[in-house]
Structures are given as C-alpha cells and as structure tokens.
Design a protein around this motif. Structure first.
Motif, PDB file in Angstrom:
ATOM      1  N   LEU A  49     -35.934  80.579   0.760  1.00 27.57           N
ATOM      2  CA  LEU A  49     -36.454  79.739   1.566  1.00 27.57           C
ATOM      3  C   LEU A  49     -38.004  79.166   1.372  1.00 27.57           C
ATOM      4  O   LEU A  49     -38.105  77.976   1.693  1.00 27.57           O
ATOM      5  CB  LEU A  49     -36.245  80.508   3.246  1.00 27.57           C
ATOM      6  N   THR A  50     -38.914  79.929   1.347  1.00 33.75           N
ATOM      7  CA  THR A  50     -40.324  79.659   1.332  1.00 33.75           C
ATOM      8  C   THR A  50     -40.920  80.628   0.252  1.00 33.75           C
ATOM      9  O   THR A  50     -40.452  81.694  -0.226  1.00 33.75           O
ATOM     10  CB  THR A  50     -41.167  79.747   2.540  1.00 33.75           C
ATOM     11  N   ILE A  51     -42.025  80.216  -0.378  1.00 34.54           N
ATOM     12  CA  ILE A  51     -42.941  81.034  -1.535  1.00 34.54           C
ATOM     13  C   ILE A  51     -44.166  80.906  -1.059  1.00 34.54           C
ATOM     14  O   ILE A  51     -44.857  79.747  -0.862  1.00 34.54           O
ATOM     15  CB  ILE A  51     -42.645  80.267  -2.912  1.00 34.54           C
ATOM     16  N   SER A  52     -44.748  82.049  -0.829  1.00 31.78           N
ATOM     17  CA  SER A  52     -46.260  81.828  -0.301  1.00 31.78           C
ATOM     18  C   SER A  52     -46.905  82.981  -1.109  1.00 31.78           C
ATOM     19  O   SER A  52     -46.795  84.431  -0.883  1.00 31.78           O
ATOM     20  CB  SER A  52     -46.591  82.511   0.967  1.00 31.78           C
ATOM     21  N   ASN A  53     -47.920  82.505  -1.949  1.00 27.28           N
ATOM     22  CA  ASN A  53     -48.529  83.252  -3.262  1.00 27.28           C
ATOM     23  C   ASN A  53     -47.274  83.777  -4.145  1.00 27.28           C
ATOM     24  O   ASN A  53     -46.548  83.116  -4.730  1.00 27.28           O
ATOM     25  CB  ASN A  53     -49.186  84.374  -2.740  1.00 27.28           C
ATOM     26  N   ASP A  54     -47.147  85.102  -4.143  1.00 31.63           N
ATOM     27  CA  ASP A  54     -45.881  85.926  -4.936  1.00 31.63           C
ATOM     28  C   ASP A  54     -44.922  86.519  -3.938  1.00 31.63           C
ATOM     29  O   ASP A  54     -44.179  87.135  -4.508  1.00 31.63           O
ATOM     30  CB  ASP A  54     -46.412  86.827  -5.999  1.00 31.63           C
ATOM     31  N   VAL A  55     -45.125  86.088  -2.628  1.00 30.66           N
ATOM     32  CA  VAL A  55     -43.969  86.799  -1.843  1.00 30.66           C
ATOM     33  C   VAL A  55     -43.055  85.567  -1.253  1.00 30.66           C
ATOM     34  O   VAL A  55     -43.462  84.455  -1.075  1.00 30.66           O
ATOM     35  CB  VAL A  55     -44.810  87.182  -0.374  1.00 30.66           C
ATOM     36  N   GLU A 115     -27.202  84.390   1.302  1.00 31.79           N
ATOM     37  CA  GLU A 115     -26.258  83.256   0.991  1.00 31.79           C
ATOM     38  C   GLU A 115     -24.718  83.559   1.707  1.00 31.79           C
ATOM     39  O   GLU A 115     -24.114  82.577   2.152  1.00 31.79           O
ATOM     40  CB  GLU A 115     -25.894  83.078  -0.231  1.00 31.79           C
ATOM     41  N   GLU A 116     -24.624  84.529   2.154  1.00 30.23           N
ATOM     42  CA  GLU A 116     -23.161  84.964   2.923  1.00 30.23           C
ATOM     43  C   GLU A 116     -23.535  85.980   3.958  1.00 30.23           C
ATOM     44  O   GLU A 116     -22.756  85.739   4.964  1.00 30.23           O
ATOM     45  CB  GLU A 116     -22.076  85.496   1.786  1.00 30.23           C
ATOM     46  N   MET A 117     -24.663  86.726   4.052  1.00 30.81           N
ATOM     47  CA  MET A 117     -25.075  87.496   5.277  1.00 30.81           C
ATOM     48  C   MET A 117     -25.848  87.269   5.787  1.00 30.81           C
ATOM     49  O   MET A 117     -26.875  86.417   5.275  1.00 30.81           O
ATOM     50  CB  MET A 117     -25.189  88.990   4.496  1.00 30.81           C
ATOM     51  N   ARG A 118     -26.016  87.319   7.265  1.00 32.32           N
ATOM     52  CA  ARG A 118     -26.981  86.923   7.891  1.00 32.32           C
ATOM     53  C   ARG A 118     -28.185  87.796   7.876  1.00 32.32           C
ATOM     54  O   ARG A 118     -28.686  88.141   8.872  1.00 32.32           O
ATOM     55  CB  ARG A 118     -26.463  86.807   9.439  1.00 32.32           C
ATOM     56  N   LEU A 119     -28.867  87.725   6.817  1.00 32.16           N
ATOM     57  CA  LEU A 119     -29.804  88.527   6.617  1.00 32.16           C
ATOM     58  C   LEU A 119     -31.100  87.757   6.021  1.00 32.16           C
ATOM     59  O   LEU A 119     -31.191  86.852   5.307  1.00 32.16           O
ATOM     60  CB  LEU A 119     -29.931  89.640   5.379  1.00 32.16           C
ATOM     61  N   LEU A 120     -32.416  88.119   6.664  1.00 26.91           N
ATOM     62  CA  LEU A 120     -33.745  87.509   6.375  1.00 26.91           C
ATOM     63  C   LEU A 120     -34.635  88.628   5.527  1.00 26.91           C
ATOM     64  O   LEU A 120     -34.618  89.930   6.157  1.00 26.91           O
ATOM     65  CB  LEU A 120     -34.237  87.144   7.638  1.00 26.91           C
ATOM     66  N   ALA A 121     -34.956  88.469   4.514  1.00 27.63           N
ATOM     67  CA  ALA A 121     -35.648  89.307   3.812  1.00 27.63           C
ATOM     68  C   ALA A 121     -37.025  88.591   3.044  1.00 27.63           C
ATOM     69  O   ALA A 121     -37.045  87.468   2.829  1.00 27.63           O
ATOM     70  CB  ALA A 121     -34.849  90.117   2.810  1.00 27.63           C
ATOM     71  N   ASP A 122     -37.907  89.626   2.792  1.00 24.89           N
ATOM     72  CA  ASP A 122     -39.186  89.129   1.660  1.00 24.89           C
ATOM     73  C   ASP A 122     -39.042  89.853   0.500  1.00 24.89           C
ATOM     74  O   ASP A 122     -38.522  91.300   0.618  1.00 24.89           O
ATOM     75  CB  ASP A 122     -40.535  89.551   2.378  1.00 24.89           C
ATOM     76  N   ALA A 123     -39.495  89.315  -0.697  1.00 20.74           N
ATOM     77  CA  ALA A 123     -39.424  90.067  -1.859  1.00 20.74           C
ATOM     78  C   ALA A 123     -40.458  89.574  -2.766  1.00 20.74           C
ATOM     79  O   ALA A 123     -40.860  88.315  -2.773  1.00 20.74           O
ATOM     80  CB  ALA A 123     -37.998  89.865  -2.610  1.00 20.74           C
ATOM     81  N   PRO A 124     -40.952  90.507  -3.780  1.00 18.45           N
ATOM     82  CA  PRO A 124     -42.033  89.955  -4.683  1.00 18.45           C
ATOM     83  C   PRO A 124     -41.352  89.079  -5.763  1.00 18.45           C
ATOM     84  O   PRO A 124     -40.202  89.122  -5.818  1.00 18.45           O
ATOM     85  CB  PRO A 124     -42.622  91.031  -5.217  1.00 18.45           C
ATOM     86  N   MET A 125     -42.081  87.985  -6.332  1.00 16.56           N
ATOM     87  CA  MET A 125     -41.551  87.157  -7.199  1.00 16.56           C
ATOM     88  C   MET A 125     -40.857  87.790  -8.338  1.00 16.56           C
ATOM     89  O   MET A 125     -39.742  87.380  -8.967  1.00 16.56           O
ATOM     90  CB  MET A 125     -42.777  86.147  -7.767  1.00 16.56           C
TER      91      MET A 125
END
Length: 293
Positions: free
Chosen positions: A23-29, A35-45
C-alpha cells in the motif's frame, strides 16, 4: 528484487502464508493490505518477497476453490429456502400463485476499493440489491448518517481492514486494534438511526477485529471472535443470507456462519430475523424491477 507500491508480496518471517498488496512505503517500513484477507499489516522491507506469477496463480487457485465451495453452499441453502417458502405460501390453495421477492437492500461500506468491487460482483450474482461505497475506515463515521438517510437500507455492512497488535496492548484494549473503534462508532451511529435489531441488520468488522465491542455496540454479526483473519467475501455471504431470508424467519446462526469461508472462529452473531418479503401478484413485465420467487 526491489519492492514497490502495488506489488504482491509475502512475508518471509511468516513463510509467505498470506499474500499482500504493497500500500505504502515509508523509509524501510512497508504497509500491506491482504490480497484475500481483510488484514492490514506493517513489515520491514527486508522481510518481504515479491511473489512470482506462478506463486500468485497457485494461491489464487487455492482461494478460488474455497470461494466456489462457499458459493455452492449458499446456492444450495437458497434453493432449500425457496422450496420451503413455496410450500408454505401454496399450502391450502387450489391454484399455484407466482410470488415475487423483495429482498433486503444492502448498504456496503468498504475501506478497500478492490474488495468493494469483488463484493459488489457477488451481491449481483446472488441477486441481492446493494449500494456500495468506498471510504477510508477513519472517514466512515462522519459519512454514515447521511448515507443511511439517502439509501434507507435494510442491511448495513461496515468493513475494510483491521489488525490486532500485541505490542500495543492486550486483546481487550481497543488501542491495540487499527480500525475496530471506527467500525464500532459506525454501529453506534446506525443504532441511533434504527434501534430495532430486526429492522436494520448490521455486520461490522474485518480481520482480527474486537468482536465483543462490535456486538455490544449493536451489530447483529461481527468479526472476529478468535481474532483471526477473515476472507474478503465473508461479509457478503452473511449480508446475502439476511437479504434472502424472510422477515418472519429467524436465521439459523450455524447455517449463516457455515456458508462463509472463514467460519465461526472469525465470525459470530446473535439471533436475527431476515429482511425479505414475498408479494403478489408476480407480473412478467416487472422482471427487471423485482425478483420472482
């Protein structure tokens, strides 16, 4: 391979068990949406892997099988309901009358435009009247009152993306959930508009949402009792069941949950009546306006 907005990726730390859109990229986060599940998550690059076309197709085929199985269950259930309605409405009459159905109208608010399009396609496929609106979850409470007044729905669906973070609090701390508070506020606004639980039927929530808060706020059905992920189309199957069940019948809780893809770990609710009404007489020239039983 460089990760960029819109890529389909998996998280290496989770063995790429779920696919996400960037969705978005901010620095390395990187902020991800399921794609199929209604889940929002953050992850390191460096935890992300861009999925190949073959890997995406394999996952898509697996999910498609689940969706088709759920759709078949719904259609079988709809046929059984129709047979029962035919028997009840025709019993005691010498002539067989042709009835039409006024199915419950759905107002579907979705935080994901792609999911909204998929959901609308299924509503149309199932013959359920729907008015769909894409809004960011934070914007939903401010827009809902005017939408309820304009659409006058029988069924309200408030969904999008959510997530629970242990790092932000325990399971009962709403601050640990990304969007549950916005969904709950929408439910309270809707209940202020229509207090009767059987006049406005409400589904609220997404992946890992705080189920108890949404039910206490006034939802008939919500996610997620076990704080698990729910499938993008689960709200559609619940709303469609409510739309096609007679207002004089109470929906069987097990029947409505078993038609979903996720099941009772991700979805639950309370005793609720349907919103469909039969009418007479059915005229062929009305086919584009009403659905014959």
């Amino acid at each position: 391979m460089t990760v960029k907005t819109g890529d389909i990726v998996g998280r290496l730390s989770y063995k790429c068990d779920l696919l996400f859109r960037v969705l978005t990229i901010s620095n390395d986060v990187v902020t991800l949406v399921g794609e199929e599940m209604r889940l929002l998550a953050d992850a390191p690059m460096d935890d992300l892997k861009v999925m190949t076309l073959k890997e995406r197709e394999e996952d898509k085929n697996k999910v498609k099988e689940q969706e088709e199985a759920s759709y078949r269950l719904f259609r079988q259930d709809a046929k059984l309901m129709k047979r029962r309605q035919d028997y009840q409405t025709h019993a005691g009459y010498e002539e067989t009358s042709h009835f039409f159905e006024l199915r419950g109208r759905v107002l579907h608010l979705d935080g994901d435009a792609n999911y909204l399009n998929r959901c609308t396609d299924i509503y149309n496929k199932l013959g359920v009247p729907v008015y769909g609106v894409h809004l960011a979850e934070k914007e939903m409470p401010s827009q809902l009152a005017s939408l309820l007044k304009m659409v006058q729905p029988d069924i309200l669906v408030v969904t999008g993306h959510d997530a629970y973070s242990k790092a932000k609090g325990n399971r009962n701390d709403l601050k640990a959930y990304r969007h549950t508070k916005y969904f709950a506020e929408c439910v309270r606004i809707a209940r202020n508009h229509t207090k009767d639980l059987d006049r406005l039927l409400i589904f609220a929530g997404a992946c890992q949402s705080h189920f108890e808060t949404l039910i206490r706020a006034g939802a008939n059905f919500a996610s997620s009792p076990d704080r698990v992920n729910i499938h993008a189309l689960d709200p559609v199957y619940i709303a469609s069941k409510l739309s096609r069940t007679s207002f004089s019948d109470t929906v069987n809780l097990w029947d409505i949950i078993r038609n979903t893809i996720t099941g009772q770990k991700g979805l639950g609710g309370i005793e609720t009546k349907g919103s469909m009404r039969l009418g007479l007489p059915y005229k062929e020239e009305y086919e584009d306006e009403i659905d014959p039983s």
